[in-house]
Design a protein around this motif. Sequence first.
Motif, PDB file in Angstrom:
ATOM      1  N   SER A  75       0.833  -1.213   0.000  1.00 18.09           N
ATOM      2  CA  SER A  75       0.000   0.000   0.000  1.00 18.09           C
ATOM      3  C   SER A  75       0.862   1.255   0.000  1.00 18.09           C
ATOM      4  O   SER A  75       0.529   2.247  -0.659  1.00 18.09           O
ATOM      5  N   ALA A 103      -2.993  -2.515  -6.316  1.00 17.87           N
ATOM      6  CA  ALA A 103      -2.128  -3.205  -5.358  1.00 17.87           C
ATOM      7  C   ALA A 103      -2.752  -4.557  -5.038  1.00 17.87           C
ATOM      8  O   ALA A 103      -3.935  -4.632  -4.688  1.00 17.87           O
ATOM      9  N   THR A 110      -2.327  -8.631   3.919  1.00 22.57           N
ATOM     10  CA  THR A 110      -3.370  -7.619   4.041  1.00 22.57           C
ATOM     11  C   THR A 110      -3.979  -7.607   5.436  1.00 22.57           C
ATOM     12  O   THR A 110      -3.950  -6.604   6.137  1.00 22.57           O
ATOM     13  N   LEU A 118      -1.713  -0.289   4.758  1.00 20.98           N
ATOM     14  CA  LEU A 118      -3.008  -0.152   4.100  1.00 20.98           C
ATOM     15  C   LEU A 118      -3.852   0.922   4.790  1.00 20.98           C
ATOM     16  O   LEU A 118      -4.407   1.804   4.130  1.00 20.98           O
ATOM     17  N   TYR A 130      -6.971  -1.437  -4.030  1.00 19.60           N
ATOM     18  CA  TYR A 130      -6.318  -2.545  -3.333  1.00 19.60           C
ATOM     19  C   TYR A 130      -7.196  -3.787  -3.474  1.00 19.60           C
ATOM     20  O   TYR A 130      -8.391  -3.758  -3.197  1.00 19.60           O
TER      21      TYR A 130
END
Length: 315
Positions: A75, A103, A110, A118, A130
């Motif tokens: 990110s 991304a 994540t 993020l 994302y």
Amino acid sequence: MATLKDYAKKEVMFSGGHRLCAGCAAGSMARQVTMAFNKPTVVCNATGCLEVASTIYPFSAWKVPWLHVAFENVSAVASGVEAAFKTMRRKGMIKDEHIDIIAFGGDGGTFDIGIQSLSGALERGHDFLYICYDNGAYMNTGIQRSSGTPFTANTTTSPAGSVIPGKAQFKKPLADIVVAHRIEFVATAVPAEPKDLIEKVRQGLDVEGPAFIHVDASCTRGQRFDPKFSIEATRLAVETCMHPLYRVVKGEYTMDRPSLRIAKDESKKKPIDALLKTQGRFRHLYKPELRSDLIKQFQDGIDERWEEIKEKCGV
């Protein structure tokens, strides 16, 4: 209205082949994502299955500019790419045209390792999409649990035994966490519904600011099923309401088909047992020496979450 065949003509992945496992839904997901491309695009890819198997030197499966970055900072890198293009455009170094930035990160990169960068990128409002491809564990490094791993799943770091029957915690509500950042677009998707996924990608890319899509992407090795059932595994995730399909646009929830059909007719909802019995990571739940209430606990957790989503979507 565009058809799936129309989208398929835009495919820009796998020109150089790949080495993803047979039945890897992350590959199906990535191909569908690329079908939504219609502008200059840059892809940033966190370390993980998709990264390591799609760009084994000297080959690449990508026809667009592609960056491999660390597990935890995709990110931040996507934010930097966006900021660099803004500066170059302001200085007249590039044409004044929009450049889409995507991304990719797995659930480990994540839910866990990458959530700090993020959150920061979402808070700052960087303009990129994302996509979390969630296969339910750190599959690339040996099938270790992540906070995206489902309840009771057997992994190498949450082994199923007579005392602790797999992962003791339920899956982290990642989409809720992202929605709490008040960004314009958040959605869920699966490769089993390709048109839905492709259109959500395009919608997310067209947003001015950050957007996020959570994709259930099954893993034949870590989830332990025959590779030919890969797409069916993601369909079952929807049909059991383990991964309902919806989108959140400017804070407003909308449920998407086929989840909407289930919400309107609950008889179409399959029990979580329909998914659990097809995957080896849950095989221990059917051993008589373990507590008999685990599947019920799992179902209760799914039902509670499903009711929350229905309420938010107004169905």
